[in-house]
Write an enzyme that holds these catalytic residues in place. Structure first.
Site, short mmCIF file in Angstrom:
data_model
loop_
_atom_site.label_atom_id
_atom_site.label_comp_id
_atom_site.label_asym_id
_atom_site.label_seq_id
_atom_site.Cartn_x
_atom_site.Cartn_y
_atom_site.Cartn_z
N SER A 130 -5.62 -3.76 -6.41
CA SER A 130 -5.38 -3.45 -5.01
C SER A 130 -4.05 -2.73 -4.88
CB SER A 130 -5.34 -4.74 -4.17
OG SER A 130 -4.80 -4.50 -2.88
N TYR A 188 -1.38 -13.03 -2.68
CA TYR A 188 -2.36 -12.02 -3.07
C TYR A 188 -1.67 -10.84 -3.76
CZ TYR A 188 -6.01 -8.44 -2.65
OH TYR A 188 -6.92 -7.44 -2.91
#
Length: 262
Positions: free
Chosen positions: A144, A157
């Site tokens: 990501s 995250y």
């Protein structure tokens, strides 16, 4: 890009296969002739997905990615079915939102377990299986843009994806001698996650900032994952490919009165 029949009969494992990207990745490989082991939490839904894929030799196997025993069983089941896979796609990931000061250690641990420990555990298990079977192949970790830019309320995250990028490079270096390539792919913004629902305002604001002016679709991600797994990428390992419409390069958001060029 056309990949011909090079994936015909190859065995592909896709984690998080019931998610937005996981489902699309599984379908892309099935359409390219591969047999796919789809894994996620819901066995019944996974079996429905296998039917949708319509690819001979494909099968479903539910797996809890916080359980070492479950992951070991997944590796064993794939070994029994195929000897060893040719391709592993570590796609599963969770994206809970919350401030660090409000977070329980157990929540932190679960994020790291799913987003980082599971890719390590499965990559190690399948790599050993492939080496013992004399198979070369490819691993792709779904990363990501959060790996490079900290985001408030989703710090764990971001940390997990930064570490996943480093893990990707580490496995790439150590597995190169065995003919196993390891890369990461960063999809761009895509709404529609069943895990993290987003408001319409959030979605439209995010899309406005993307240089190419739209969200990410499986028409973008499928070919990119196939490329990283293909012989056309035989000299590509240890890298991260961003498929995000330019979002990692910059944003179209402006704050001056002048809103348009020229």
């Amino acid at each position: 890009m056309e990949f011909g029949t090079q994936f015909q009969g190859q065995g592909v494992v896709v984690t998080g296969a019931l998610g937005l990207f996981g489902r699309g990745i599984a379908k892309a490989f099935a359409a390219a002739g591969a047999k796919v082991c789809v894994t996620d939490m819901d066995q019944a839904a996974l079996e429905e997905l296998v039917t949708e894929l319509g690819a001979e030799g494909s099968f479903a196997r539910a797996c809890e990615l916080t359980s070492a025993d479950d992951m070991d069983n997944l590796v064993a089941v794939v070994g029994d079915a195929w000897g060893a896979p040719d391709i592993l796609i570590n796609n599963a990931g969770i994206y809970p939102s919350g401030f660090l000061l409000d977070m329980d250690t157990s929540d932190w641990d679960r994020i790291m377990d799913v987003n980082l420990r599971a890719p390590f555990h499965l990559s190690r298990g399948f790599a050993l299986q492939m080496i013992n079977a004399g198979k070369t192949g490819s691993f792709v970790n779904i990363s990501s843009g959060a790996a490079r830019k900290m985001r408030r309320t989703v710090v764990p995250y971001c940390v997990s994806k930064t570490a996943l990028d480093r893990l990707t490079k580490g496995f790439a270096v150590e597995l190169a001698e065995f003919g196993i390539r390891v890369n990461a792919l960063e999809p761009g913004f895509a709404a529609g996650s069943s895990v993290s629902a987003l408001s319409e305002e959030h979605v439209s604001r995010a899309i406005r900032g993307i240089p190419l002016g739209r969200s990410t679709s499986m028409d973008d991600i499928g070919p990119a994952v196939l490329y990283l797994s293909s012989r056309e990428a035989s000299y590509v390992t240890g890298t991260t490919l961003s498929v995000d419409g330019g979002n990692s390069a910059g944003t179209l958001d402006v704050f001056q009165d002048k809103k348009t060029p020229l």
